[in-house]
Each structure stands twice: as C-alpha cells, then as structure tokens.
Design a protein around this motif. Structure first.
Motif, PDB file in Angstrom:
ATOM      1  N   THR A 142       0.965  -1.117  -0.372  1.00  0.00           N
ATOM      2  CA  THR A 142       0.323  -0.213  -0.066  1.00  0.00           C
ATOM      3  C   THR A 142       1.091   1.193  -0.186  1.00  0.00           C
ATOM      4  O   THR A 142       0.935   2.349  -0.607  1.00  0.00           O
ATOM      5  CB  THR A 142      -1.133  -0.233   1.398  1.00  0.00           C
ATOM      6  N   ASP A 143       1.723   1.429   1.006  1.00  0.00           N
ATOM      7  CA  ASP A 143       1.997   2.672   1.121  1.00  0.00           C
ATOM      8  C   ASP A 143       3.659   2.630  -0.558  1.00  0.00           C
ATOM      9  O   ASP A 143       3.346   3.390  -1.026  1.00  0.00           O
ATOM     10  CB  ASP A 143       4.204   2.237   2.613  1.00  0.00           C
ATOM     11  N   ALA A 144       4.050   1.889  -1.188  1.00  0.00           N
ATOM     12  CA  ALA A 144       4.454   1.877  -2.228  1.00  0.00           C
ATOM     13  C   ALA A 144       3.460   2.189  -3.329  1.00  0.00           C
ATOM     14  O   ALA A 144       4.068   2.893  -4.605  1.00  0.00           O
ATOM     15  CB  ALA A 144       5.392   0.399  -2.338  1.00  0.00           C
ATOM     16  N   ASP A 145       2.364   1.380  -3.649  1.00  0.00           N
ATOM     17  CA  ASP A 145       1.632   2.386  -4.186  1.00  0.00           C
ATOM     18  C   ASP A 145       1.194   4.172  -4.112  1.00  0.00           C
ATOM     19  O   ASP A 145       1.015   4.136  -5.142  1.00  0.00           O
ATOM     20  CB  ASP A 145      -0.231   1.194  -4.482  1.00  0.00           C
ATOM     21  N   CYS A 146       1.598   4.099  -2.831  1.00  0.00           N
ATOM     22  CA  CYS A 146       1.217   5.300  -2.599  1.00  0.00           C
ATOM     23  C   CYS A 146       3.126   6.310  -2.931  1.00  0.00           C
ATOM     24  O   CYS A 146       3.058   7.646  -2.863  1.00  0.00           O
ATOM     25  CB  CYS A 146       0.685   5.700  -1.071  1.00  0.00           C
ATOM     26  N   GLY A 147       3.606   5.946  -2.874  1.00  0.00           N
ATOM     27  CA  GLY A 147       5.254   6.370  -3.492  1.00  0.00           C
ATOM     28  C   GLY A 147       6.115   6.798  -2.099  1.00  0.00           C
ATOM     29  O   GLY A 147       6.942   7.218  -2.117  1.00  0.00           O
ATOM     30  N   LYS A 148       5.724   6.121  -1.131  1.00  0.00           N
ATOM     31  CA  LYS A 148       6.545   6.063  -0.095  1.00  0.00           C
ATOM     32  C   LYS A 148       7.729   5.011  -0.159  1.00  0.00           C
ATOM     33  O   LYS A 148       7.347   3.630  -0.150  1.00  0.00           O
ATOM     34  CB  LYS A 148       5.815   5.915   1.258  1.00  0.00           C
ATOM     35  N   MET A 149       8.801   5.399   0.102  1.00  0.00           N
ATOM     36  CA  MET A 149       9.683   4.566   0.815  1.00  0.00           C
ATOM     37  C   MET A 149       9.800   3.240   1.531  1.00  0.00           C
ATOM     38  O   MET A 149       9.242   3.831   2.690  1.00  0.00           O
ATOM     39  CB  MET A 149      11.040   5.466   0.551  1.00  0.00           C
TER      40      MET A 149
END
Length: 163
Positions: A142-149
């Motif tokens: 989910t974080d990766a989908d939002c661009g979070k490292m």
C-alpha cells in the motif's frame, strides 16, 4: 533590499537551471538493471509453484514487469502482490547471494504478520528454516502504491527477528 535580493536569487536559479535535487534516504543505493536481473534470475530458479499459484509464464512476466524493486546497503528487494493462494511476497537477495522470501500471513482477512524462509538449491526441500516477524507486507504494498519508500534497514529488521 531583502526583497530585491530574494528576487535576484530566484531569477538566478531559474535562469541558470539550478534546481534542488531530491536525495534518496542514505540507506538506499542505486538500483541497476543488473541488480534486478540477478534477483529475478535467482527467483526464477525456485521450483515451479513453490511461491506462486499462477502459471509459470504469468509469474515470470509479473516478476520482470510488475511490483517494486529497490536496493539498500544490505540487500536487493522485490515486492509483489499475491496471486491465488499466495499472498504478498517480498524477495530478498542479500549481499552474500542468499535468497529469502517473506510472505504475509493472512487468515480470513486478518493479517497475522510475515513468515520468512531462506530459499535453498534443494528441489525436494526448497526452503530452509522458517521464522516469523511482525513486518506488515501488505502495508508495504500500500505504501509503495502511494510512493512511500520502504523503511530503512529493512533486512536488518527482518533478520533480527530470526529465532
């Protein structure tokens, strides 16, 4: 006076092409195509259907063309969504070329944590010791989908939870 100085500075930066360059976190390293290929090839050597349910070709296509690859000072990673019975998976290739797979443990929609196994060369028993850690792989997706490292020192956190 300050206003004139500020305007001059802005004009200087815009005319000279000087732009601030975002820097990745210090723990991340430059991921090369060779890094991706090495990890993908090692994952493809896992016996068929050991970590996926879809067809082998579909899994390999998604391995090369989907998910999230990154590298830090400890390992190279590939995070990919689940398929069928297999949940979210995080493949980890450490600096000593060992391959690990971490899979989200999900039971009836409840996330139970993550199981981690070292992948071996033995086709009869492709996984060695398994351990459990509290890393939420579905949250990483989910974080990766939002661009979070991903969190810094990820492999250290996973390996630190071994029994």
């Amino acid at each position: 006076m300050y206003r004139t100085l500020l305007i001059s500075l802005v004009l200087l930066c815009s005319c000279s092409g000087i732009q601030p360059v975002p820097q990745p976190p210090a723990t991340l390293s430059v991921l090369t195509e060779a890094d991706k290929q090495l990890l993908a090839q090692q994952i493809c050597s896992i016996p068929e259907y050991a970590v996926y349910e879809e067809s082998t070709q579909s899994f390999r296509d998604r391995l090369y063309n989907a998910g999230y690859y990154w590298k830090d000072t400890q390992a190279t990673y590939h995070l990919m969504d689940g398929d069928g019975c297999f949940p979210t998976r995080l493949f980890i290739r450490t600096q000593d070329a060992k391959l690990y797979v971490a899979m989200a443990e999900v039971m009836e929609e409840a996330h139970l944590g993550t199981s981690v196994c070292e992948v071996t060369d033995n086709p009869d028993e492709p996984f060695s010791e398994e351990w459990h850690c509290n890393l939420a792989l579905d949250t990483l997706i989910t974080d990766a989908d939002c661009g979070k490292m991903p969190p810094a020192g990820l492999w250290q956190k996973i390996a630190g939870s071994t029994p």
